[in-house]
Motif scaffolding. Structure first.
Motif, PDB file in Angstrom:
ATOM      1  N   GLU A 123     -60.694  22.750   7.523  1.00 58.61           N
ATOM      2  CA  GLU A 123     -59.552  22.929   6.623  1.00 58.61           C
ATOM      3  C   GLU A 123     -58.217  22.950   7.361  1.00 58.61           C
ATOM      4  O   GLU A 123     -57.155  22.902   6.724  1.00 58.61           O
ATOM      5  N   ASP A 124     -58.240  23.006   8.682  1.00 53.69           N
ATOM      6  CA  ASP A 124     -56.991  22.948   9.452  1.00 53.69           C
ATOM      7  C   ASP A 124     -56.493  21.525   9.638  1.00 53.69           C
ATOM      8  O   ASP A 124     -55.385  21.310  10.136  1.00 53.69           O
ATOM      9  N   ILE A 125     -57.303  20.546   9.270  1.00 61.46           N
ATOM     10  CA  ILE A 125     -56.857  19.154   9.345  1.00 61.46           C
ATOM     11  C   ILE A 125     -55.921  18.901   8.168  1.00 61.46           C
ATOM     12  O   ILE A 125     -56.294  19.116   7.004  1.00 61.46           O
ATOM     13  N   PRO A 126     -54.689  18.465   8.417  1.00 63.31           N
ATOM     14  CA  PRO A 126     -53.699  18.319   7.344  1.00 63.31           C
ATOM     15  C   PRO A 126     -53.936  17.074   6.488  1.00 63.31           C
ATOM     16  O   PRO A 126     -53.200  16.088   6.549  1.00 63.31           O
ATOM     17  N   ALA A 127     -54.986  17.120   5.702  1.00 59.95           N
ATOM     18  CA  ALA A 127     -55.332  15.998   4.827  1.00 59.95           C
ATOM     19  C   ALA A 127     -55.807  16.553   3.490  1.00 59.95           C
ATOM     20  O   ALA A 127     -56.517  17.563   3.449  1.00 59.95           O
ATOM     21  N   SER A 128     -55.418  15.894   2.421  1.00 56.05           N
ATOM     22  CA  SER A 128     -55.865  16.347   1.106  1.00 56.05           C
ATOM     23  C   SER A 128     -57.364  16.137   0.943  1.00 56.05           C
ATOM     24  O   SER A 128     -58.027  16.861   0.196  1.00 56.05           O
ATOM     25  N   SER A 129     -57.922  15.156   1.649  1.00 57.45           N
ATOM     26  CA  SER A 129     -59.368  14.957   1.704  1.00 57.45           C
ATOM     27  C   SER A 129     -59.691  14.205   2.990  1.00 57.45           C
ATOM     28  O   SER A 129     -58.864  13.440   3.498  1.00 57.45           O
ATOM     29  N   LEU A 130     -60.875  14.436   3.502  1.00 56.08           N
ATOM     30  CA  LEU A 130     -61.286  13.778   4.745  1.00 56.08           C
ATOM     31  C   LEU A 130     -61.893  12.420   4.412  1.00 56.08           C
ATOM     32  O   LEU A 130     -62.853  12.315   3.652  1.00 56.08           O
TER      33      LEU A 130
END
Length: 805
Positions: free
Chosen positions: A9-16
């Motif tokens: 969840e620390d990856i700044p993306a609305s979805s992976l």
């Protein structure tokens, strides 16, 4: 302060879009198209070729070496002997202490295959001809070949300065072990033998070394697995500053621990210096690899005891291990005796344990690292003992395991030998494996087969895969270090394209693809916008590279660190462009936007253009460009105590395998009828990569259990010198497995991932041997030696018939 690793969840993306998906690996196109440059494809101007003369006797005093005829052969430029080595190099470090060696025999030869002399010539053919002209007078000495005999006083000494062939002897006691055995309702004990086997990558080792006589710089190209470590080792051996060694690691055709060959690097370097600085190339042929290379591991004798209550609860586990490490400790083979401490009691909540360890020298090839680095034989022993207890108590093998599992609520769990497991659901893995395999129906099928006179067995095995190693795991054999850094430098150019620079080359596990997946999701780009490139050892960030089931986790941690630094700078630049305080901005999906006003945004490409081309728009004092380095190290590792206990491996993946086999009464050949794998390596960052490594580990595990072995004659002559003698598995021996993935994310590792590179090799030999012995139990015999080759099984079948006859 509580340490926190980055989560998904620390990856700044609305979805992976890429992480956790079966994406195409970015390194595969070059591999399948044949455009990858391996070491043997490389040729440089003025290059000479090396050939090596080896000892043909296992233990011998070198009385004389005459190189005069070889020197006169046209095309020969340099010859190196033990005399040169003694004058101009240092002993390599060895584990345990005192077991190091020179890169070439100096006063005596210690094993068949030890280098005695080497030639550099205009071609490999000329070099080989010159080697044949070198005359060596050897005085044979009595060899120490049998491990148990080598331990005895009066045995021929491999390293005379030590005064004994016992290189290390230690006992470890964890908890009230004596009480556990004294109070047990039953004690089960047995002996086991794991014969030598090891790594056999498609590509053998090779290197090109060039010594610059003007600058003193040594440039090495080589198929090395851990380039920074081997560069430092070369500097120490050759007595030159570490910043005068520049090693460029080429892409490798596999490794599994079998790549490095410090002797080859040192020998070619000495030849280059003698040849006035001309580059010298050596490509190890397969026979050299099998008889003198980094090919052999795990030569072990076991005694094991299990303390058990009548309900099947195991209260104590004792292991006595005698391991033969060959003629020296140069190849890190001894470290494999240290790693079992990281998972000594496997998946089980066994409260007490003890370990009686002896490392022995012999006149055989020094053992080296191999995939798994020690626990696969240990788990073979543990799982056989669990089955022995089950038979003795009249329990199903699955049930005795179920009664002893560490429970999910007990994590984090510290095992008696000191390591801490992060998470796991072992019973869930067993349940799923039993479901997929239709375990109860398999047992009925087994009963029907036995009624027909067939020898059919079912094996159940559980193991833990220690992941993300630290040097303290090997402290008991003398490794004095803690912390293994893995670094990456990430840069974004003026057009928003991303380059990641690392200190290792690819060898098939897909780490470059993982980096591209992570960066693409983090910065909102496509994977095709990302290039991953390796740097040489003078340019690379701190790095260990592949090994110890760590690189995926470590690289993810390093990449997240570097990306986080870039994200901060990107937001600070956007704050100027949007005329908004940085704390009111967020970076997501490749753009910076005002929190709550997503229409007020600036894209990464525009920010990158400003960072590289508009210094007037940057915050005051900010440097131009977008580049950051992240260096990740496992947190919380500590020195061992007086009983070898420490937090060593960061993660604990696990697996449950169920196998069904049938043994041919006439030949002793084992046929695998069914194979089910349920494994849990936490967050699966690239499921396709995990799938491939799992299936590959099964192949190597089947080979270990049934085929691969390096036997020696009583006078130390190797008997497996080609693939005619050393039996590798084919598609006919390796089953295609049925697999299922459980996911219990690691609470302490980056992105919740667990090390999984060594994977099923930990479990497969144990599972296959459990099935073999389940089959043999019906006729009253047991296979205690690995590999359980057709000949060994056939002899057991004959032994079972004799009482009836």
């Amino acid at each position: 302060m509580v340490h926190r690793e980055p989560r998904l969840e620390d990856i700044p993306a609305s979805s992976l879009r890429f992480l956790g998906k079966d994406v195409q690996r970015i390194d595969d196109v070059a591999l399948v198209s044949g455009s990858v440059e391996f070491i043997d494809n490389i040729s440089v101007p003025g290059m000479l070729h090396c050939a090596i003369k080896y000892s043909s006797i296992a233990h011998a005093r070198i009385r004389q070496i005459d190189i005069s005829k070889a020197e006169q052969l046209p095309g020969v430029f340099a010859i190196v002997t033990g005399e040169d080595v003694r004058k101009s190099t240092n002993l390599s470090g060895g584990f345990p202490e005192g077991t190091g060696s020179f890169c070439m025999a100096t006063d005596k030869a210690h094993y068949v295959g030890e280098p005695i002399a080497a030639v550099a010539a205009v071609s490999r053919q000329v070099a080989e001809d010159a080697v044949e002209l070198i005359e060596v007078e050897l005085e044979p000495l009595a060899p120490a070949v049998d491990t148990l005999e080598a331990m005895k006083p009066g045995s021929p000494l491999v390293i005379e300065e030590l005064g004994s062939n016992i290189a290390l002897q230690r006992q470890f006691i964890w908890g009230e072990v004596s009480e556990a055995f004294a109070q047990a309702d039953q004690v089960f004990e047995d002996r086991f033998r794991w014969h030598r086997m090891g790594a056999n990558p498609m590509e053998t080792f090779g290197c090109i070394s060039q010594w610059d006589p003007v600058t003193g710089m040594l440039n090495i190209r080589g198929s090395t697995q851990s380039p920074l470590m081997y560069a430092a080792g070369a500097a120490a051996t050759l007595g030159i500053p570490t910043n005068k060694v520049n090693l460029t690691s080429t892409q490798r055709g596999g490794s599994f621990g079998g790549k490095g060959n410090a002797r080859g690097i040192a020998i070619t370097s000495l030849l280059s210096r003698k040849a006035g600085g001309r580059p010298v190339k050596w490509i190890e042929d397969r026979m050299e690899y099998l008889t003198s290379g980094s090919s052999q591991a795990w030569d072990r004798y076991y005694e094991a005891r299990l303390a058990v209550k009548k309900d099947g609860t195991v209260t104590g586990f004792h292991v006595k291990l005698i391991e033969d490490i060959g003629a020296s400790g140069e190849g890190y083979g001894a470290m494999g005796a240290g790693k079992p401490l990281s998972a000594f009691t496997g998946c089980y909540a066994i409260p007490t344990a003890s370990y009686d360890l002896t490392l022995v020298l012999s006149n055989k090839v020094p053992t080296t690292a191999y995939r798994g680095m020690g626990p696969p034989p240990h788990f073979f022993v543990l799982e056989q003992m669990m089955d022995l207890a089950a038979r003795g108590l009249g329990l199903d093998p699955a049930e005795i395991r179920r009664r002893n599992y560490i429970r999910p609520e007990q994590f984090p769990y510290i095992i008696p030998s000191g390591n801490e497991y992060d998470s796991g659901e072992y019973e869930a893995a067993l349940d799923k494996a039993m479901e997929i395999s239709s375990y109860r129906e398999l047992r009925k099928e087994q009963e029907r087969a036995r009624a027909e006179g067939r020898i059919v067995g079912i094996g159940v095995a559980n193991t833990v895969e220690p992941g993300v190693f630290d040097w303290n795991a090997y402290a008991i054999v003398g490794m004095q270090a803690i912390g293994i850094p893995e670094g990456i430098t990430v840069s974004i150019d003026a057009f928003g394209r991303i380059t990641a620079r690392v200190g290792f080359t690819s060898e098939g596990q897909g780490q470059y693809t993982l980096i591209a997946q992570l960066l693409a999701d983090y910065f909102g780009t496509e994977m095709t916008d990302i290039t991953v490139t390796p740097l040489n050892t003078l340019g690379a960030p701190p790095s260990f590279g592949p090994g110890g089931s760590r690189l995926g986790v470590a690289t993810a941690g390093a990449t997240m660190k570097a990306a986080g630094k870039l994200k901060k700078k990107i937001i600070e630049i956007a704050a100027v462009l949007l005329q908004t305080p940085a704390e009111k901005l967020e970076f997501i999906d490749g753009r910076v936007q005002i929190i709550g006003m997503p229409e007020a945004k600036v894209n990464l490409t525009d920010i990158a253009g400003v960072a590289h081309g508009r210094s007037d728009l940057l915050p005051p004092g900010m440097e131009m460009g977008l580049e950051a380095t992240g260096i990740w190290t496992a947190h919380g590792r500590n020195p061992i105590d007086d009983q070898g206990r420490a937090k060593s491996y960061l993660t604990a993946a696990n697996a449950c395998h169920i196998v069904m086999v049938e043994i041919d009464r006439g030949t002793g050949r084992v046929k695998i009828l069914k194979y089910v794998v349920v494994d849990d390596c936490g967050t699966r960052l690239n499921p396709a990569t995990v799938e491939g490594m799992t299936q590959g580990g099964v192949a190597q595990g089947v080979a270990a259990a049934l085929l691969e072995e390096y036997p020696y004659t009583t006078d130390g002559q190797p008997q497996a010198t080609t693939f005619v003698d050393y039996l590798l598995p084919t598609m006919n021996e390796v089953p295609m497995t049925e697999k299922f993935a459980l996911v219990t994310p690691s609470p302490i590792a980056p992105l919740g991932a667990k090390g999984c590179g060594e994977g099923s090799l930990h479990t497969t030999p144990a599972a296959v041997m459990c099935a073999v012995n389940d089959a043999l139990a019906s006729i009253g015999v047991m296979a205690r030696e690995v590999p359980a080759s057709p000949h060994r099984i056939w002899k057991l079948l004959q032994a079972a018939r004799q009482p009836q006859e």
